[in-house]
Scaffold this motif. Structure first.
Motif, PDB file in Angstrom:
ATOM      1  N   GLY A 199       0.803  -1.212   0.000  1.00 17.15           N
ATOM      2  CA  GLY A 199       0.000   0.000   0.000  1.00 17.15           C
ATOM      3  C   GLY A 199       0.838   1.264   0.000  1.00 17.15           C
ATOM      4  O   GLY A 199       0.488   2.257  -0.655  1.00 17.15           O
ATOM      5  N   ILE A 200       1.958   1.237   0.713  1.00 17.93           N
ATOM      6  CA  ILE A 200       2.841   2.405   0.749  1.00 17.93           C
ATOM      7  C   ILE A 200       3.354   2.732  -0.642  1.00 17.93           C
ATOM      8  O   ILE A 200       3.293   3.884  -1.101  1.00 17.93           O
ATOM      9  N   PHE A 201       3.862   1.724  -1.340  1.00 20.36           N
ATOM     10  CA  PHE A 201       4.456   1.987  -2.653  1.00 20.36           C
ATOM     11  C   PHE A 201       3.393   2.151  -3.741  1.00 20.36           C
ATOM     12  O   PHE A 201       3.620   2.868  -4.725  1.00 20.36           O
ATOM     13  N   ALA A 202       2.247   1.517  -3.578  1.00 23.22           N
ATOM     14  CA  ALA A 202       1.150   1.778  -4.512  1.00 23.22           C
ATOM     15  C   ALA A 202       0.676   3.221  -4.360  1.00 23.22           C
ATOM     16  O   ALA A 202       0.385   3.909  -5.365  1.00 23.22           O
ATOM     17  N   GLY A 203       0.612   3.699  -3.116  1.00 22.61           N
ATOM     18  CA  GLY A 203       0.228   5.089  -2.881  1.00 22.61           C
ATOM     19  C   GLY A 203       1.225   6.060  -3.477  1.00 22.61           C
ATOM     20  O   GLY A 203       0.846   7.097  -4.048  1.00 22.61           O
ATOM     21  N   ILE A 204       2.516   5.735  -3.361  1.00 26.82           N
ATOM     22  CA  ILE A 204       3.554   6.581  -3.961  1.00 26.82           C
ATOM     23  C   ILE A 204       3.392   6.624  -5.477  1.00 26.82           C
ATOM     24  O   ILE A 204       3.527   7.685  -6.110  1.00 26.82           O
ATOM     25  N   SER A 205       3.082   5.481  -6.082  1.00 28.25           N
ATOM     26  CA  SER A 205       2.898   5.419  -7.533  1.00 28.25           C
ATOM     27  C   SER A 205       1.715   6.275  -7.970  1.00 28.25           C
ATOM     28  O   SER A 205       1.811   7.034  -8.947  1.00 28.25           O
ATOM     29  N   ILE A 206       0.603   6.156  -7.261  1.00 26.89           N
ATOM     30  CA  ILE A 206      -0.582   6.956  -7.596  1.00 26.89           C
ATOM     31  C   ILE A 206      -0.280   8.447  -7.433  1.00 26.89           C
ATOM     32  O   ILE A 206      -0.674   9.281  -8.270  1.00 26.89           O
ATOM     33  N   LEU A 207       0.453   8.784  -6.383  1.00 29.55           N
ATOM     34  CA  LEU A 207       0.810  10.186  -6.144  1.00 29.55           C
ATOM     35  C   LEU A 207       1.654  10.734  -7.285  1.00 29.55           C
ATOM     36  O   LEU A 207       1.496  11.905  -7.674  1.00 29.55           O
ATOM     37  N   CYS A 208       2.532   9.914  -7.840  1.00 33.00           N
ATOM     38  CA  CYS A 208       3.362  10.350  -8.970  1.00 33.00           C
ATOM     39  C   CYS A 208       2.501  10.702 -10.178  1.00 33.00           C
ATOM     40  O   CYS A 208       2.741  11.712 -10.858  1.00 33.00           O
ATOM     41  N   PHE A 209       1.495   9.864 -10.458  1.00 31.98           N
ATOM     42  CA  PHE A 209       0.579  10.160 -11.561  1.00 31.98           C
ATOM     43  C   PHE A 209      -0.161  11.474 -11.311  1.00 31.98           C
ATOM     44  O   PHE A 209      -0.317  12.308 -12.208  1.00 31.98           O
ATOM     45  N   VAL A 210      -0.633  11.657 -10.092  1.00 32.04           N
ATOM     46  CA  VAL A 210      -1.388  12.868  -9.755  1.00 32.04           C
ATOM     47  C   VAL A 210      -0.505  14.102  -9.907  1.00 32.04           C
ATOM     48  O   VAL A 210      -0.917  15.119 -10.484  1.00 32.04           O
ATOM     49  N   ILE A 211       0.715  14.032  -9.401  1.00 28.93           N
ATOM     50  CA  ILE A 211       1.643  15.169  -9.502  1.00 28.93           C
ATOM     51  C   ILE A 211       1.938  15.503 -10.960  1.00 28.93           C
ATOM     52  O   ILE A 211       1.978  16.677 -11.354  1.00 28.93           O
ATOM     53  N   ALA A 212       2.141  14.461 -11.771  1.00 24.08           N
ATOM     54  CA  ALA A 212       2.424  14.689 -13.188  1.00 24.08           C
ATOM     55  C   ALA A 212       1.279  15.421 -13.887  1.00 24.08           C
ATOM     56  O   ALA A 212       1.511  16.302 -14.721  1.00 24.08           O
ATOM     57  N   ARG A 213       0.065  15.085 -13.535  1.00 20.34           N
ATOM     58  CA  ARG A 213      -1.081  15.747 -14.152  1.00 20.34           C
ATOM     59  C   ARG A 213      -1.262  17.171 -13.620  1.00 20.34           C
ATOM     60  O   ARG A 213      -1.566  18.100 -14.378  1.00 20.34           O
ATOM     61  N   ILE A 214      -1.065  17.353 -12.315  1.00 24.18           N
ATOM     62  CA  ILE A 214      -1.249  18.685 -11.717  1.00 24.18           C
ATOM     63  C   ILE A 214      -0.258  19.692 -12.300  1.00 24.18           C
ATOM     64  O   ILE A 214      -0.619  20.823 -12.652  1.00 24.18           O
ATOM     65  N   PHE A 215       1.012  19.271 -12.408  1.00 27.12           N
ATOM     66  CA  PHE A 215       2.044  20.182 -12.894  1.00 27.12           C
ATOM     67  C   PHE A 215       2.213  20.127 -14.418  1.00 27.12           C
ATOM     68  O   PHE A 215       3.159  20.686 -14.953  1.00 27.12           O
ATOM     69  N   LYS A 216       1.298  19.434 -15.086  1.00 27.32           N
ATOM     70  CA  LYS A 216       1.302  19.336 -16.548  1.00 27.32           C
ATOM     71  C   LYS A 216       2.587  18.697 -17.073  1.00 27.32           C
ATOM     72  O   LYS A 216       3.137  19.116 -18.081  1.00 27.32           O
ATOM     73  N   TRP A 217       3.045  17.675 -16.340  1.00 28.31           N
ATOM     74  CA  TRP A 217       4.184  16.888 -16.787  1.00 28.31           C
ATOM     75  C   TRP A 217       3.691  15.620 -17.476  1.00 28.31           C
ATOM     76  O   TRP A 217       4.297  14.558 -17.377  1.00 28.31           O
ATOM     77  N   TRP A 218       2.597  15.718 -18.161  1.00 29.79           N
ATOM     78  CA  TRP A 218       1.998  14.567 -18.842  1.00 29.79           C
ATOM     79  C   TRP A 218       1.756  14.959 -20.299  1.00 29.79           C
ATOM     80  O   TRP A 218       0.931  15.809 -20.590  1.00 29.79           O
ATOM     81  N   HIS A 219       2.519  14.344 -21.199  1.00 29.46           N
ATOM     82  CA  HIS A 219       2.523  14.761 -22.601  1.00 29.46           C
ATOM     83  C   HIS A 219       2.059  13.620 -23.505  1.00 29.46           C
ATOM     84  O   HIS A 219       2.660  13.341 -24.542  1.00 29.46           O
ATOM     85  N   TRP A 220       0.995  12.995 -23.094  1.00 30.60           N
ATOM     86  CA  TRP A 220       0.512  11.802 -23.780  1.00 30.60           C
ATOM     87  C   TRP A 220       0.149  12.059 -25.237  1.00 30.60           C
ATOM     88  O   TRP A 220       0.378  11.223 -26.098  1.00 30.60           O
ATOM     89  N   LYS A 221      -0.415  13.223 -25.539  1.00 30.38           N
ATOM     90  CA  LYS A 221      -0.970  13.475 -26.867  1.00 30.38           C
ATOM     91  C   LYS A 221       0.054  13.963 -27.887  1.00 30.38           C
ATOM     92  O   LYS A 221      -0.268  14.034 -29.071  1.00 30.38           O
ATOM     93  N   VAL A 222       1.264  14.311 -27.438  1.00 33.10           N
ATOM     94  CA  VAL A 222       2.271  14.804 -28.382  1.00 33.10           C
ATOM     95  C   VAL A 222       2.916  13.616 -29.095  1.00 33.10           C
ATOM     96  O   VAL A 222       3.472  12.727 -28.448  1.00 33.10           O
ATOM     97  N   PRO A 223       2.859  13.555 -30.435  1.00 31.67           N
ATOM     98  CA  PRO A 223       3.448  12.424 -31.177  1.00 31.67           C
ATOM     99  C   PRO A 223       4.926  12.241 -30.844  1.00 31.67           C
ATOM    100  O   PRO A 223       5.660  13.220 -30.656  1.00 31.67           O
ATOM    101  N   LEU A 224       5.367  10.992 -30.799  1.00 28.09           N
ATOM    102  CA  LEU A 224       6.746  10.702 -30.404  1.00 28.09           C
ATOM    103  C   LEU A 224       7.759  11.324 -31.357  1.00 28.09           C
ATOM    104  O   LEU A 224       8.811  11.810 -30.931  1.00 28.09           O
ATOM    105  N   GLY A 225       7.466  11.298 -32.612  1.00 26.91           N
ATOM    106  CA  GLY A 225       8.401  11.834 -33.598  1.00 26.91           C
ATOM    107  C   GLY A 225       8.528  13.340 -33.569  1.00 26.91           C
ATOM    108  O   GLY A 225       9.433  13.905 -34.196  1.00 26.91           O
ATOM    109  N   GLU A 226       7.644  14.024 -32.863  1.00 27.81           N
ATOM    110  CA  GLU A 226       7.680  15.490 -32.807  1.00 27.81           C
ATOM    111  C   GLU A 226       8.287  16.016 -31.513  1.00 27.81           C
ATOM    112  O   GLU A 226       8.289  17.223 -31.268  1.00 27.81           O
TER     113      GLU A 226
END
Length: 472
Positions: free
Chosen positions: A423-450
């Motif tokens: 649970g500790i490390f699962a919580g850390i993993s979920i927190l990482c996803f949340v932080i990435a989205r909050i600070f806009k460190w999530w670039h899923w839609k940008v094509p890899l070649g660009e």
């Protein structure tokens, strides 16, 4: 065991390591695989040692060396301490923040998913395995042979026999997955145009292929920080590592005798070395200015080569065969995690030079720092992606998580607190996803070649235009 027994064991190990280096330097198919000489030597030792042909005069104690060398390796990490660079952190907060989150997410997933998979799935095929089995994946993959030896020894002290052999096997599988898988992904990325600094796999230097550095490309291992007239500089640095290693062993024995508490010796040695780093003091008035971190790194890395050798050479094959099915399933789960981290989450959380940064973490997460560094140097030989620079800044953020996992993990997993640990490390993993989205460190839609490369600093641009090269 006598001192001469140790001498013969290390002499045999050295002969095989030198043979491994010779094989790496001479045979093209081995060069193409980038297998370290120490790992080649370990396979030779496994074949010629007591586990198989029993030709070489190894003693029965070679399995104990890995645990002892691990203490020395962790002391080397501690004596170098930690350093942060606030100025760079403010300047490049988005790049470094995303990268730090990505690295922490990687350790969070490796610490949680394999344990859940082991308890809920693997146990159905192998009811005899315990709740700590899944941690061997992270110890071997993310930690490497040193951590596998340390965690395996801790498990054995808690009553689980054969844990070290299984951990060493996982570490060996991790390195092979890191090297061969890394090369496959590098070829894929260069073909797709995802790499920015090397466009063709054939551009890899001969130094990297053979492992023999040509005179014009050689760099210094370190500096003489004290005069050889007073004391040899290498002996000085060696003493700095042996002191916390020995004190860690003695202090841990005292704690066990006085209070009945069991701690991994490598953790105690690391903390003593870290305390020494603090007491030595940095700055003009401190003594630490006479410590060369590069020399310390080289000593730790040299110890790691022997650790890899003894770790692989002392694997008990009957135990591996006995656990073949659960161990195979466990390593497949680990490979699935690192592949997803590389090709799915890597580009999502690393916008600039996404592949260079992701392939380094892939190598780091399947073996040791050296595997990640080897893969990175193939496609970014001059660190233009700033992956190593950012790793130096954000790397210490992972250290508390790792120390907690390697020290407290075995105890928690074998004492019925396995879901708390997960649970500790699962919580850390979920927190990482949340932080990435909050600070806009999530670039899923940008094509890899660009995706762009990391922008050059002004001085780096000047160096590139004038053709000059400054060795940092």
């Amino acid at each position: 065991m006598t001192v001469y027994t140790i001498l013969v064991d290390f002499a045999c190990a050295s002969v095989l390591i030198l043979i491994g280096m010779l094989l790496r330097a001479k045979f093209k198919f081995i060069q193409r695989s980038f297998i370290p000489a120490s790992l080649l030597a370990g396979f030779l030792g496994l074949a010629l040692g007591p586990s198989f042909l029993n030709i070489l005069p190894f003693s029965e104690d070679i399995s104990s060396y890995a645990g002892i060398i691990t203490i020395f390796v962790f002391a080397a990490v501690g004596i170098n301490g930690f350093s942060f660079s606030p100025g760079n952190m403010k300047k490049d907060i988005n790049r470094m923040g995303a990268y730090a989150t990505y690295k922490i997410l990687c350790i969070g997933l490796q610490m949680s998913i394999p344990i859940v998979f082991s308890i809920l799935v693997i146990s159905k095929f192998a009811p005899e395995i315990n709740n700590g089995f899944g941690l061997l994946l992270a110890a071997g993959f993310y930690g490497g042979h040193g951590t596998a030896a340390a965690v395996g020894t801790t498990f054995e002290n808690l009553g689980w026999e054969n844990a070290t052999d299984l951990g060493m096997t996982a570490a060996t599988g991790g390195i092979l997955a890191g090297i061969f898988g890394g090369l496959i992904f590098i070829k894929w990325a260069t073909r797709k145009g995802y790499t920015h600094y090397v466009k063709d796999f054939s551009e890899i230097s001969e130094d990297l292929k053979t492992g023999l550095v040509q005179p014009k490309n050689r760099t210094a291992m370190g500096n003489d920080t004290i005069s050889p007239i007073a004391m040899d500089p290498l002996a000085f640095h060696l003493a700095l590592l042996v002191v916390p290693s020995g004190l860690g062993y003695l202090l841990n024995n005292y704690i066990a005798t006085a209070w009945g508490l069991e701690f991994p010796t490598f953790t105690i040695a690391f903390l003593i070395a870290l305390l020494m780093y603090i007491l030595l003091g940095k700055g003009e008035k401190g003594v630490y200015k006479y410590v060369d971190s590069k020399v310390v790194d080289r000593l730790g890395s040299a110890a790691t080569d022997f650790l890899v050798f003894f770790g692989v050479a002392s694997i008990k094959l009957p135990i591996v065969v006995e656990y073949a099915l659960p161990l195979g399933l466990l390593m497949l789960s680990g490979i699935a995690i690192v592949v997803v981290m590389l090709v799915v989450i890597g580009p999502a959380m690393n916008y600039e030079s996404w592949f260079e940064r992701s392939i380094f973490v892939y190598g780091y997460s399947t073996g040791v720092f050296a595997i990640g560094l080897t893969l990175l140097r193939i496609i970014d030989p001059n660190n233009k992606s700033k992956t190593l620079t950012d790793t130096a800044v954000v790397g210490p953020l992972n250290t508390p998580l790792e120390l907690f996992a390697w020290s407290a993990g075995p105890v928690m997993l074998l004492s019925g607190q396995h879901w708390t640990f997960v649970g500790i490390f699962a919580g850390i993993s979920i927190l990482c996803f949340v932080i990435a989205r909050i600070f806009k460190w999530w670039h899923w839609k940008v094509p890899l070649g660009e995706r762009p490369p990391v922008p050059l600093d002004r001085n780096e641009g000047f160096i590139q235009m004038t053709g000059e090269h400054i060795e940092k």
